[in-house]
Design an enzyme around this catalytic site. Structure first.
Site: not given
Ligand code: F6P
Length: 369
Positions: A12, A74, A135, A170, A178, A290
């Site tokens: 990634g 990948r 991660d 809420r 991760g 992210q």
């Protein structure tokens, strides 16, 4: 004799990859007069001889750019989809490495990339790896390229969710990435003041999570922010049955270090908390946001430190290593000590102690009275 470097990015993407490529290239060319070529789309580019010559022009203007100028994938050398079949392309990679007269192949990647690079080392190639992943789970490196940027993005998301959770009374459950570790969830959760943080290293019990939300309600706070790592799981699997376990999913995908996020599980957790607390819930899956966009100053500094050090190690002829981040410097870690291990959050880590210290529920015990 002029050394020739091949570099690729695999797994990634993460912010800071371009900064690392630039640092390696500029130092290799500028300080040591080496040649450097970049292979496109991870190990596949090396199989298909798709590459780009890196020089002052191609390395210019990329420091601040997200993603990777080389592209990534990948694909694994030993299990690569080719013409509708899964083939072992290791021999082709070895052949192409020699065809391009490379002295070293630099693989920038996460846990899966390290395993793949190690297989090539065992085939006799000179290999150096650079640790990157949002991660932060690479054994031996204090931190990894991209983690700080992702941490900032996840923290900002928590900041923004606070005002809407507060206004609507809420529960908001934020799922962050991760993979099988909780660095991102824990770091962002502490930095953003989450009320509950659930990570894979600490199996959680829904009753403790619900209790902590109810306790806040009794204290007049009718909202809660729950940060859940995509790999977090309940202690008792019957509490929130997962569709399928993460490691089974990985095996099915035939991929290391990648799988779809655990969003179905997170949705069920939110629903369960609604039932147990009577508060309405909403779920935010932060996902690939992210990993996108420009790297932070910290990630640029880290990538530049690791990339330039890599050029030095090549100059010294030190191979079979990962360039690990250590304190303010770097360390050459033998790949033998890195591959196949995962850096999980230690249960006595200061971030865990800090979280507990400010009364954050980690799902494993009753918080407060
Ligand atoms: O390893 C980085 C990571 O972003 C993990 O946090 C996540 O589980 C995975 O990659 C997602 O992979 P992909 O982008 O292939 O869906």
């Amino acid at each position: 004799m002029t050394k020739a470097i091949g570099v690729l990015t695999a797994g990634g993407d993460s912010p800071g990859l371009n900064a690392a490529i630039r640092a390696l290239g500029k130092a290799a060319i500028g300080s040591y007069g080496m040649n450097i070529i970049g292979f496109r789309d991870g190990f596949r580019g090396l199989v298909e001889n798709r590459m780009i010559r890196l020089n002052r022009d191609t390395l210019s203007g990329i420091l601040t750019m997200g993603g990777t100028m080389l592209g990534t994938s990948r694909d694994k050398p030993h299990r690569m989809p080719v013409g509708g079949k899964i083939l072992d392309m290791t021999d082709v990679i070895v052949e192409n490495y020699h065809k391009h007269h490379l002295d070293v192949l630099v693989c920038i990647g996460g846990g899966g990339t390290h395993k793949n690079a190690y297989k090539l080392l065992q085939q006799g190639l000179n290999i150096i790896t650079l640790p990157k992943t949002i991660d932060n789970d690479i054994e031996g490196s204090d931190t990894t390229i991209g983690f700080d940027t992702a941490l900032g993005i996840a923290t900002e998301a928590i900041d923004r969710l606070h005002s809407t959770a507060h206004s609507h009374h809420r529960i908001i459950v934020l799922e962050v990435m991760g993979h099988n570790t909780g660095w991102l969830a824990l770091g962002a959760g502490v930095a953003g003041g989450a009320d509950v943080i659930l990570i894979p290293e600490i199996p959680y019990q829904v009753k403790y999570v619900a209790d902590s939300i109810l306790r806040r309600s009794r204290g007049g706070k009718n909202f809660s922010i729950i940060v859940v790592a995509e790999g977090a799981l309940p202690k008792n699997p019957d509490e929130i049955p997962a569709d399928i376990r993460r490691d089974e999913k990985d095996a099915q995908n035939g991929r290391d270090g990648a799988d779809p996020s655990g969003d179905a599980h997170t949705m069920r957790l939110a629903r369960e908390l609604e039932l147990r607390t009577g508060l309405e819930s909403r779920v935010t899956i932060l996902g690939h946001l992210q990993r996108g966009g420009a790297p932070t100053a910290y990630d640029r500094l880290l990538a530049t430190r690791i990339g330039t050090a890599c050029a030095e190690f090549i100059h010294e002829g030190r191979f079979g290593i990962m360039v690990a981040a250590r304190g303010e410097g770097v360390e050459a870690m033998p790949l033998d000590d890195v591959v196949g291990k995962r850096k999980a959050v230690p249960l006595d880590h200061p971030w865990i102690q800090s979280a507990r210290g400010v009364g954050t529920c980690l799902g494993d015990e009753k918080v407060g009275s």
